[in-house]
Scaffold this motif. Structure first.
Motif, PDB file in Angstrom:
ATOM      1  N   GLU B 323     -29.845  25.108   1.570  1.00  0.00           N
ATOM      2  CA  GLU B 323     -28.830  25.904   0.874  1.00  0.00           C
ATOM      3  C   GLU B 323     -28.246  27.007   1.736  1.00  0.00           C
ATOM      4  O   GLU B 323     -27.045  27.264   1.707  1.00  0.00           O
ATOM      5  N   GLU B 327     -24.385  27.520   3.079  1.00  0.00           N
ATOM      6  CA  GLU B 327     -23.561  28.683   2.775  1.00  0.00           C
ATOM      7  C   GLU B 327     -23.059  29.344   4.064  1.00  0.00           C
ATOM      8  O   GLU B 327     -21.918  29.785   4.140  1.00  0.00           O
ATOM      9  N   GLU B 328     -23.906  29.340   5.091  1.00  0.00           N
ATOM     10  CA  GLU B 328     -23.486  29.920   6.373  1.00  0.00           C
ATOM     11  C   GLU B 328     -22.352  29.105   6.979  1.00  0.00           C
ATOM     12  O   GLU B 328     -21.396  29.627   7.515  1.00  0.00           O
ATOM     13  N   GLN B 332     -19.638  29.364   1.285  1.00  0.00           N
ATOM     14  CA  GLN B 332     -19.622  29.134  -0.155  1.00  0.00           C
ATOM     15  C   GLN B 332     -20.965  28.521  -0.530  1.00  0.00           C
ATOM     16  O   GLN B 332     -21.504  27.711   0.231  1.00  0.00           O
ATOM     17  N   SER B 333     -21.472  28.916  -1.669  1.00  0.00           N
ATOM     18  CA  SER B 333     -22.752  28.349  -2.091  1.00  0.00           C
ATOM     19  C   SER B 333     -22.553  26.903  -2.529  1.00  0.00           C
ATOM     20  O   SER B 333     -21.560  26.561  -3.170  1.00  0.00           O
ATOM     21  N   ASP B 336     -21.921  26.611  -6.124  1.00  0.00           N
ATOM     22  CA  ASP B 336     -20.577  26.891  -6.631  1.00  0.00           C
ATOM     23  C   ASP B 336     -19.656  25.715  -6.344  1.00  0.00           C
ATOM     24  O   ASP B 336     -18.723  25.448  -7.091  1.00  0.00           O
TER      25      ASP B 336
END
Lengths: 604, 376
Positions: B323, B327-328, B332-333, B336
């Protein structure tokens, strides 16, 4: 002494059982009267729609004006009005017949009289038409014109001794038909100087000219610039154009039309509802006192839900239905919503063929992807509070405790079948809850069966079943004959324990278990496997009467790596995703759209 | 920047019945092809920024070792001359039993090759024959003996299951035989019958059938259990390795790292674009290494596509997707970006969410396409 204009007009139609050569004879007559050159000639000139050509059927009535130089040295004006042959379109036939004085009855020299031949003859007799039998396809090796002549005389009671023996395909003896039309079909009557009375027998919407009204002038005349009134609707218009029908085109005429003639007029009419078929057109400044007898309004007999496959196309579907309705007064629709299918329309049709034709036209001409629910008839639901509901959507059936009893529409059916298959047909009618009325031998080897059947039992696949059990030899025709009380139940289908409203059906108690089982079996094949087991149940109320299970998916893996070719992998996955797009979400189950229609074909 | 390099050698001694890779038995064209490939190597190296270094090399095909020793030597020499290799660079060459003799081993030994991948598929000679393989199990044994005697290369071997007429017992026996050789890495693939292959034709004609799904899964599940017992870790849908011997080059693909494919029809992901080379042999040779003429269908990956690929490739690995790394990379996660899919599959037991990682469950591995496609 030369003949008056009226005396040289012959208004006639051609009636026949499907495939007996109606459109071919029309084509031949058009070609031989020189209306079209051979080069312009396209097969089945009067069948304008692609669908009509492909299916070899006529859906809309069409008319054409021809000039024929007869052997008596006179030139006659022929108005040939083409009529549909299928039972669904009987109302179109009767509209056309009212515009004629005579009917050419075609009978296939090999097949003889069929169910629709009889139905059409009865219609023509109702309209007092002079019927002129013609025996077609005498070039076929199996042709037996003498036998067919006998049939015509014995069964219909028409003198067939002078019936031309023709081959519409090759043109053989078609000349005789033309000569006989001059002699047998009476010229129209009607006072040219009386106030205008014209019968509207069809209309067509043209985006430039507005509504084009097809009419038969019964009394008086109609000219450009005249102010006319529609006697039933009361609407008034100024005539912009008057004319006659060429083959596939409109021919404006400065002189206008007089009593006895068939043609069209336009009057910048924007709303088709203002020019109802069967209405009488009269002169607004010198109106007739009484309207002509109109036609029976054609009422929808079969309903189904139509939904856009892509929910965003709802507006497009509405617009397309509105456009089709402009030229098809028998089509009705109103908005409805389904939990499974979203927003759509409940549409009413004259019969199953009419329904198929509308669906195909929506898909082809308007480029829509549709999901259709199973068709149903209109049931009368007598409630305990005394109210009677006319039910066109099974999902809206009130709770059984509120229902006193239900009625369903019945039809009188005539089935003509070679005697060898009588047993098979009787079995079929029995299965479909038919009441046997009687049987008559047309000849030693052919039989007419009379049955009363619930309409509900013939709208799905009766015709297909009849054809397959008689190797295609049976012919079939029916007419509505009222309502009858019946033990009907609502059959619900549950997918993963949730009711799918779009799959609910009203069926007779006796066939519920069988239908439920077949639908469950069919859905098992249509719904793809998911990651979990899916029960499919058919139920009446809370009672489950059939059950199938779709087992969970076992394997769906792309083991290989294809080197670094990720695009290929991606394409495969996209294809898989694409298939999913056409599915509908029912709870956590994805149901393909085809599944909603699969209940249509349970006999396969 | 570190990249992976793939070199395609489209030649084979003969075509196996299941093979739909770009390969053919054309001995005469080999020399001209290798000249063109070396020209492409030169042009490619010129086109790369100076600081570019190579973390993995894979020479695949076809069967690279059908090339005569002098052509193999030219290729290897060109690679070490024109590219800067990381000291830890993994360098794999594919081979088939019967094509790797002493002389070829000696040529290859001059270069820093670290790994060899030998196609075997089955230890049963009747099955090998029935899938169009030219070699026998004994040839494979001989190749392994030679490699072990003269090199310190890591060894991978490819095995297949769900072959027509392959019994569960036969597959089990193949696994049991192979583990005795104590290889570092095993690739175990289910047969896919592809259109345009001999098997594809036979399938159309109804002459071969796919094995029942039950048997297919029984074999796969057996491989999972048995190889684990034998000290192999499954790290991808079809790949097992002894600890520390995962194939770095394949990880480049699955983790969406940049790679350049050279040679006929080879695919690349570089500079945010996917593209692939000319697939016609004559046209490839005529292009003489001109990258503009060679490279086709350049596709710039949108951020959405990159995310999708990161997921459907990343989920192939048993360790799945981190995760935080997601995101990095995308700002964005993942939750999401794909809340509907993640929740659905976790609820249905196909994905597992544990310690900030998302990965396929045991069952999810069996039905992964269903999961992958939902993210597109």
């Amino acid at each position: 002494m030369s003949l008056s204009k009226q005396e040289k007009i012959r208004n006639f139609c051609i009636i026949a059982h499907i495939d007996h050569g109606k459109s071919t004879l029309a084509d031949r007559i058009i070609q031989m009267t020189g209306t079209l050159t051979a080069r312009e000639m396209q097969e089945q000139v009067l069948d304008n729609m692609d669908l009509e050509r492909e299916r070899g059927i006529t859906i809309k009535s069409q008319a054409v004006r021809l000039v024929y130089s007869a052997k008596d040295g006179e030139e006659y004006i022929f108005n040939l009005i083409d009529t549909p042959g299928h039972v669904d379109f009987n109302y179109e036939v009767s509209r056309s017949l009212a515009a004629c004085e005579g009917a050419v009855l075609i009978v296939d020299a090999a097949q003889g009289i069929e169910a629709q031949t009889l139905a059409n003859v009865y219609l023509a007799l109702e309209h007092d038409l002079e019927i002129m039998p013609v025996i077609n396809k005498i070039d076929l090796p199996s042709a037996d014109p003498d036998r067919v002549k006998e049939e015509i005389e014995d069964i219909i009671g028409l003198d067939a001794s002078d019936a031309p023996l023709i081959s519409a395909k090759t043109g053989l003896n078609v000349e005789d038909v033309l000569e006989q039309i001059v002699k047998v079909v009476p010229p129209p009557t009607g006072d040219v100087d009386a106030p205008l009375k014209a019968l509207v027998f069809d209309s067509l919407y043209d985006p430039y000219k507005g509504v084009i009204v097809f009419c038969r002038i019964k009394e008086g005349q109609i000219k450009k610039g005249m102010k006319v009134r529609m006697m039933v609707t009361g609407a008034e218009f100024e005539v912009v154009e008057v004319g006659t029908f060429g083959a596939g085109q409109f021919r404006p005429s400065e002189e206008g039309l007089i009593a006895g003639e068939v043609g069209y007029f336009t009057a910048s009419i924007k709303n088709v509802q203002d020019t109802r078929v069967g209405d009488t057109v009269t002169d607004a400044n010198n109106p007739a006192t009484e309207a002509l007898p109109g036609y029976k309004q054609a009422n929808p007999m079969v309903y189904c839900g139509l939904y856009p496959a892509d929910g965003a196309k709802y507006g497009d579907l509405r617009d397309s239905l509105e456009k089709l309705q402009l030229n098809d007064a028998a089509l009705v629709f109103e908005p409805e919503t389904s939990v499974a299918l979203g927003f759509g329309f409940r549409c009413g049709f004259l019969g199953l063929l009419h329904m198929e034709i509308i669906q195909e036209r929506l898909e082809r001409e308007y480029n829509l992807d549709l999901v259709t629910t199973a068709p149903n008839v209109i049931y009368k639901v007598h409630q305990t509070n005394g109210e009677v509901i006319e039910l066109s959507n099974p999902a809206n059936l009130p709770d059984p405790s509120m229902i006193q009893f239900m009625e369903e529409p019945m039809v009188k059916a005539k089935i003509i079948v070679p005697s060898d298959y009588v047993g098979a047909v009787m079995d079929l009618c029995q299965e479909r809850r038919g009441n046997y009325f009687g049987m008559e031998y047309l000849e030693a080897t052919r039989t007419v069966l009379d049955y009363e059947l619930p309409l509900n039992e013939i709208i799905y696949d009766f015709f297909d079943a009849l054809k397959s059990r008689t190797r295609g030899y049976a012919s079939f025709d029916y007419e509505l004959c009222g309502y009858q009380e019946s033990k009907l139940v609502k059959l619900d289908i549950l997918v993963n324990k949730e009711i799918v409203d779009a799959l609910s059906l009203i069926v007779h108690e006796s066939s519920a278990a069988n239908k439920g089982r077949k639908i469950a079996e069919k859905l098992k094949k249509e719904i793809p496997r998911h990651l979990f087991e899916i029960p499919i149940q058919a139920a009446i109320g809370n009672k489950v009467i059939a059950r199938e299970t779709i087992s969970a998916m076992r394997k769906d893996v792309l083991a290989k790596c294809y080197g670094g070719d990720i695009s290929r992998k991606r394409k495969l996955l996209e294809k898989q995703k694409e298939g999913k797009k056409r599915m509908r979400q029912v709870g956590s189950v994805e149901v393909p759209q085809e599944a909603f229609m699969s209940v249509l074909k349970l006999d396969e | 920047m570190q990249i992976g390099l793939y070199f395609h050698i489209p030649f084979c001694a003969s075509k196996c019945y299941y093979c739909d890779f770009l390969s053919f038995p054309k001995q005469k064209e080999q020399e001209r092809y290798m000249e063109a490939l070396i020209q492409e190597i030169e042009k490619t190296s010129e086109s790369l920024p100076l600081e570019t270094s190579v973390k993995s090399i894979f020479i695949g095909g076809g069967t690279p070792t059908v090339l005569p020793p002098f052509l193999l030597d030219r290729l290897m020499k060109a690679i070490v001359t024109h590219f800067k290799l990381e000291p830890s660079c993994e360098w794999t060459i594919e081979a088939n039993p019967g094509t790797i003799e002493r002389d070829k081993i000696e040529v290859l030994r001059k270069y820093p090759i670290t790994r060899i991948s030998l196609g075997l598929q089955s230890t049963h000679n009747d099955l090998l024959k029935s899938i169009g393989r030219l070699h026998r199990f004994e040839d494979w044994e001989e190749s392994i003996r030679l490699i072990k005697a003269y090199t310190s290369w890591q060894i991978n071997t490819d095995l297949m299951f769900a072959l027509p007429n392959q019994s569960f017992e036969a597959f089990k026996e193949t696994l049991e035989t192979i583990v005795k050789y104590d290889l570092e890495h095993l690739s175990v693939y289910a047969l896919i019958i592809e259109e345009g292959t001999t098997f594809g034709d036979l399938y159309e004609e109804g002459k071969i059938k796919e094995v029942p799904e039950e048997l297919d899964r029984k074999m796969y599940h057996y491989a999972q259990t048995y190889l684990k017992e034998q000290g192999y870790t499954q790290y991808e849908i079809s790949n097992w390795a002894k600890e520390g011997y995962e194939c770095k080059h394949n990880l480049v693909y699955w983790q969406c790292e940049p790679y350049i494919g050279l040679g006929l029809g080879a695919h690349s992901l570089y500079d945010g674009k996917r593209f692939y080379n000319e697939e016609n042999l004559e046209k490839y040779i005529k292009a003489a290494g001109d990258l503009k003429k060679l490279r086709h269908d350049e596709e710039i990956l949108t951020p959405k596509m990159m995310m999708e690929e990161y997921i459907f490739l990343g989920l192939r690995l048993l360790s799945g997707i981190d995760e935080i790394a997601f995101e990095e990379k995308f700002g964005q996660s993942i939750w999401d970006a794909y809340p509907y899919q993640l929740n659905k599959w976790i609820k249905q037991g196909a994905l597992v969410h544990d310690k900030k990682r998302i990965y396929l469950s045991h069952y999810g591995l069996d039905v992964c396409n269903e999961i992958f496609s939902s993210f597109l």
